[in-house]
Design an enzyme around this catalytic site. Structure first.
Site, PDB file in Angstrom:
ATOM      1  N   TRP A 133     -11.355  -6.280  -1.759  1.00  0.00           N
ATOM      2  CA  TRP A 133     -10.042  -6.629  -1.222  1.00  0.00           C
ATOM      3  C   TRP A 133      -9.768  -8.108  -1.506  1.00  0.00           C
ATOM      4  CZ3 TRP A 133     -11.667  -1.954  -0.415  1.00  0.00           C
ATOM      5  CH2 TRP A 133     -10.755  -0.966  -0.106  1.00  0.00           C
ATOM      6  N   GLU A 186       3.404   0.091   7.951  1.00  0.00           N
ATOM      7  CA  GLU A 186       2.392  -0.730   7.280  1.00  0.00           C
ATOM      8  C   GLU A 186       3.103  -1.492   6.171  1.00  0.00           C
ATOM      9  OE1 GLU A 186      -2.299  -0.582   6.606  1.00  0.00           O
ATOM     10  OE2 GLU A 186      -1.269   1.245   7.137  1.00  0.00           O
ATOM     11  N   ASP A 209       0.832  -1.211   0.000  1.00  0.00           N
ATOM     12  CA  ASP A 209       0.000   0.000   0.000  1.00  0.00           C
ATOM     13  C   ASP A 209       0.862   1.255   0.000  1.00  0.00           C
ATOM     14  OD1 ASP A 209       0.919  -0.660   2.547  1.00  0.00           O
ATOM     15  OD2 ASP A 209      -0.770   0.264   3.577  1.00  0.00           O
ATOM     16  N   GLU A 214      -2.316   8.988  -0.848  1.00  0.00           N
ATOM     17  CA  GLU A 214      -3.383   8.125  -0.321  1.00  0.00           C
ATOM     18  C   GLU A 214      -4.738   8.837  -0.379  1.00  0.00           C
ATOM     19  OE1 GLU A 214      -2.635   6.930   3.698  1.00  0.00           O
ATOM     20  OE2 GLU A 214      -4.055   5.277   3.567  1.00  0.00           O
ATOM     21  N   ASP A 253      -5.823  -2.706  -2.788  1.00  0.00           N
ATOM     22  CA  ASP A 253      -4.983  -1.763  -3.528  1.00  0.00           C
ATOM     23  C   ASP A 253      -4.399  -2.450  -4.765  1.00  0.00           C
ATOM     24  OD1 ASP A 253      -5.228  -1.277  -0.718  1.00  0.00           O
ATOM     25  OD2 ASP A 253      -3.759   0.318  -0.853  1.00  0.00           O
ATOM     26  N   HIS A 262       1.000   6.082  -2.469  1.00  0.00           N
ATOM     27  CA  HIS A 262      -0.066   5.089  -2.373  1.00  0.00           C
ATOM     28  C   HIS A 262      -0.658   4.955  -3.769  1.00  0.00           C
ATOM     29  CE1 HIS A 262      -1.409   3.714   1.606  1.00  0.00           C
ATOM     30  NE2 HIS A 262      -2.547   3.351   1.050  1.00  0.00           N
TER      31      HIS A 262
END
Ligand code: BGC
Length: 927
Positions: A571, A500, A494, A786, A507, A807
């Site tokens: 997802w 993270e 991401d 993002e 994504d 992102h």
């Protein structure tokens, strides 16, 4: 009036013409690949597939037959003796992923191969230059090496120094051939006789180490010599026992471990094998701590000069400890490793800050680290390097968005550094544009030369280029490519900066089609698909991030004992959408075959968790997934509400059922195809029953609701026009700005264009004010952010907890720019651009656009201009492929082609069917 040939003066695209001049009419076969790369060493695939590119500038050039020969040595192949396989002449035009038909290769076996083809006139080409592949270690029994470790061990939050391992050995003769098979739990860097082995970084890459560990194979013949030799390895924590995501250290094990097997054939034919075992020695060295998220600390006073060369005095080193290793399978990686793909010098001298700190600006947000050069003096002084993507108003680093990722390196000087001395950390990576140096030696004034930005990325070569007359779109395209670079590091992540850096499934599936345009990601995603399969729960669920550190397995059987559960719509659907896209873009049918079972289980799982075929029904489960993640707030505004999660869920359910229907058809599973088709039909009915009013209004009544319904073909024909009307109203309410999040955004332009609203698509894309793609460009972005408001000159930074400046998700728009502005697209029926669809759709005041794509068959290019009202298009179609070229031509417009080809016309378009070659067309609407 000009014609297309006048607008594009005669020239060669990509040297094809130069080749023509030198070799006359000869066809050449180049770019031989085995599986996903050229001349792979250490292949794990026992039924490899072979591909080649035909160089032939003639119009209509194509392959009508092929012959492949394979032998155990280059000499045998050239002399056509002792062939292990000769396909003979095989009729047909397949030149991508052609199955090798010889005997299954054994471990270590090297195979040389060449190919020739027959063209459209039945004339054969010369043989290609030979290429080769070499197998890795295919069976567990091939591994004699033992896992070893050091006694250096940290805690859940306490780092430990990186262990250095070495082993000296003598070779009784000169080496003729040598291979190093090596892996680690953690990260390794190997050295032989003082030289680094290979240039790959973060090896052996990232997997769920409980399930699969990759190993690497290196040709190290040139590194060795008769007589005294030494091999060394440094181990880093990496994703195995360093911090990953928001996890503490030691998720998979308490310290890194090494497995190495050096196999040497000496000049007399005898075999010498050296394995990792307790005869190796270890020592702590200069790397005091190393962590992908936190950074690296290096004390140059502790350097071990000559530690990996023969003759080094290792009496103070400790014997290696035997380690438990892993029961996970050891596999050869199908994907390219991470490498340094670029170096960047700061554009200007650093800015001096308070307390003698200096801030450097690379001018580009990247993922990687820096090389520090020429800092002298100050023995024992520790320089601190901090990294940030943005600066605060006063010019200080903005690091709040990194959350718990410390992203700080330390270098302690040994006083012997010279102007040439350089240091670069090994086992860490940061997402940054700015780097701050603090605590430099007194009197040392850094310059631009002090710091070099090192760009790290999975080595996926650039394949696509797009540009047009609107500079802001060109900058957007550059930002998209940079976000791909920054986030394709072993897995699709991401973001590369905060705590993270995970393989977020949503994504990845949103961006994958654009990723395939920008770079050759075929092997990269083949590997990640294996990760997805590993992460699938026993009932079919796919977690939000892959690999997922939350999955627990029985150490003996490897079976999942605890699973984080399904991530929900858009997802977890990555398990179907990603392989489908890879098949479409590269023609890789095996990715579908290999993962068919996992995809089917997933679809059955979705069926089992739906209520009356509504996925994410609240009666089943309150967790509806991430919805249209990061969408603008719609509540209370002009009848708009957020997009219901079960609406998104059901639409995606239908989408993956549709993909599986098509996949089953391709794989010849007719009964499954019928079943999935029927299932899809029932899901669509359920969707209409639940979310669509008789007049065609879709629940949510917002941009994403209509986009999903239209893009995924959820509405009956007679409701589509009305839905488009509603969709346009939703944009009008927002003054032609978007209000969408991760789910809706990639659908905006494709859907508007598909339903004839091309000018509206350009209008939303070209918005310069918030929220929209070009807003961040105008706020100084060098990557995709993002959020639409991650930063603005006016209001500063967006919400700190989730505010990545790298992102790629919203960068999915690049797909539309290539396919619709420049007009390079896949034919709906044929994968891998075997037949392409060239269909530029000008608009938005853009006066020219071009795209070039290196397809598996060669260069595909489209370039158009509007001059004096004439639309002129030049296309280049690779040999052995064809294309449908669609020109925007209303009835009555004069359409010309340089070959006097005939067009099929309707009210809006003129369509030409062409073979390989370069063609020019023009449309004069005025005639
Ligand atoms: C990530 C996203 C991801 C999301 C799931 C975030 O923390 O950065 O890109 O898809 O979580 O909602």
């Amino acid at each position: 009036m000009k014609t297309a040939s006048e607008i594009f003066p005669c020239r060669d695209i990509d040297n094809a013409g130069i080749f023509w001049i030198v070799y006359g009419t000869m066809t050449a076969i180049n770019n031989l690949r085995c599986e996903y790369s050229a001349n792979p060493v250490g292949l794990g695939e026992t039924a490899p597939r072979l591909s080649w590119i035909i160089e032939d500038p003639r119009k209509g050039a194509r392959q009508t037959a092929r012959q492949i020969q394979a032998a155990g040595s280059r000499e045998d192949l050239s002399a056509e003796r002792a062939l292990i396989w000769d396909s003979g002449r095989v009729e047909g035009d397949q030149s991508v992923f052609v199955p090798y038909g010889g005997p299954a290769p054994a471990s270590r076996e090297r195979c040389w191969w060449r190919v020739r083809i027959w063209d459209q006139d039945g004339k054969n080409s010369p043989w290609s230059e030979p290429a080769s592949w070499e197998m890795g270690l295919l069976k567990p029994a091939d591994w004699k090496a033992q896992w070893i470790k050091s006694a250096l061990v940290g805690g859940a939050r306490t780092p430990a120094p990186a262990p250095f391992f070495r082993r000296a050995f003598a070779l009784p003769g000169a080496p003729r051939q040598a291979r190093l098979y090596v892996t680690a739990l953690g990260l390794y860097e190997c050295r032989i006789n003082g030289e680094r082995v290979g240039d790959a970084v973060f090896r052996p890459g990232r997997t769920d180490y409980q399930a699969r560990v990759q190993y690497d194979t290196y040709d190290v013949t040139a590194n060795l010599q008769g007589g005294e030799n030494a091999i060394g390895a440094i181990l880093g924590d990496g994703w195995y026992c360093g911090h990953t995501g928001s996890c503490d250290r030691q998720r998979y094990g308490d310290r890194p471990e090494l497995l190495a097997q050096l196999e040497i054939i000496l000049s007399d034919g005898s075999i010498f094998t050296l394995i990792s075992d307790e005869s190796w020695k270890w020592s702590a060295g200069p790397i005091l701590e190393n962590d992908l998220l936190m950074g690296e600390a290096y004390d140059a006073r502790r350097e071990l000069a000559g530690w990996s060369a023969p003759g080094y005095d290792d009496r103070s080193w400790q014997p290696a400890l035997s380690a438990a290793g892993t029961r996970a399978s050891l596999v050869a990686p199908p994907n390219p490793p991470v490498r340094t793909v670029m170096e960047i010098k700061p554009a200007a001298d650093p800015v001096k800050m308070a307390e003698g700190r200096y801030i450097f600006d690379l001018g580009q947000n990247i993922a990687g680290r820096v090389r520090l050069r020429g800092v002298t003096g100050g023995e024992g002084r520790t320089i601190r390097l901090r990294y940030a993507e943005m600066l605060q108003r006063g010019g200080e680093l903005y690091t709040e968005n990194l959350r718990s990722a410390r992203a700080t390196d330390h270098y302690t000087l040994n006083g012997r550094e010279t102007a040439e001395s350089a240091w670069e950390p090994r086992f860490t990576c940061h997402g940054f544009r700015y780097v701050e140096l603090a605590n430099l030696p007194a009197g040392f004034a850094p310059s631009r030369e002090t710091v070099t930005g090192i760009v790290l990325q999975s080595d996926t070569p650039l394949t696509g280029e797009f540009s047009c007359s609107e500079p802001l779109l060109n900058k957007l395209q550059s930002n998209i490519q940079w976000s791909q670079r920054g986030n394709f590091i072993e897995i699709p992540t991401d973001c590369p900066q905060r705590d993270e850096r995970q393989g977020w499934t949503g994504d990845a599936q949103i961006f994958i089609r654009e990723a395939c345009f920008n770079m050759d990601v075929s092997g990269f995603f083949a590997k990640w698909q294996d990760d997805l399969a590993d992460a699938q729960g026993p009932k079919g669920a796919i977690p939000g991030v892959v690999p997922d550190t939350g999955i627990l397995r029985d150490p003996l059987t490897g079976k999942i004992t605890s699973h984080p559960g399904d991530a929900g719509p858009a997802w977890s659907d990555a398990i179907v959408i990603c392989p489908w896209t890879i098949y479409r873009c590269y023609g890789d049918k095996r990715i579908l075959e290999k993962h068919y079972g996992a995809m089917k289980l997933y679809l059955e799982y979705l069926e089992s968790i739906s209520t009356d075929l509504i996925r994410c029904h609240y009666l089943h489960n309150l967790w509806g997934g991430f919805g249209d993640w990061l969408a603008m707030d719609c509540i209370g505004e002009n009848h708009l509400t957020p997009t219901p999660k079960d609406l998104i869920g059901t639409a995606y359910f239908a989408r993956v059922a549709g993909h599986l229907r098509d996949i089953a058809k391709i794989l010849g599973r007719t009964e499954d195809a019928r079943r999935f088709s029927y299932l899809r039909g029932r899901i669509v009915e359920a969707f209409n029953r639940e979310f669509v009013t008789p007049s065609g209004r879709v629940q949510g009544n917002n941009q994403t609701s209509y986009l999903v319904a239209l893009a995924f073909d959820m509405l009956p024909e007679d409701k589509r026009d009305n839905a488009v009307r509603h969709l346009l109203k939703c944009f009008e309410w927002r003054k032609w700005h978007l209000s969408t999040g991760f789910v809706g955004t990639p659908l905006i332009c494709p859907t508007l264009a598909r339903f004839g609203k091309i000018e509206e698509a350009y209008r939303v894309l070209l918005q310069q004010t918030y929220p929209g793609w070009l807003y961040s460009v105008l706020q100084g972005a060098t990557t995709i952010w993002e959020r639409w408001n991650s930063y603005s000159h006016e209001n500063g930074f967006g919400p700190v907890g989730m505010n990545s400046f790298n992102h790629y998700a919203y960068g999915a728009i690049g797909e539309w720019m290539a396919t619709t502005i420049a007009g390079i697209d896949l034919d709906p029926e044929e994968p891998a651009f075997k037949r392409s669809l060239i269909r530029p759709r000008p608009g938005g005041g853009i006066t020219w656009a071009k795209a070039r794509l290196r397809t598996p068959y060669g260069l595909l290019a489209s370039e158009w201009k509007i001059e004096s009202g004439i639309f002129a298009l030049e296309v280049t179609i690779p040999p052995n492929t064809s294309a449908t070229v669609c020109l925007p031509a209303a009835a009555g417009a004069a359409v010309e082609s340089d070959e006097n080809l005939s067009a099929a016309r309707d009210k809006t378009e003129a369509r030409f069917a062409v073979g390989a070659g370069t063609y020019r067309f023009s449309v004069n609407p005025a005639k």
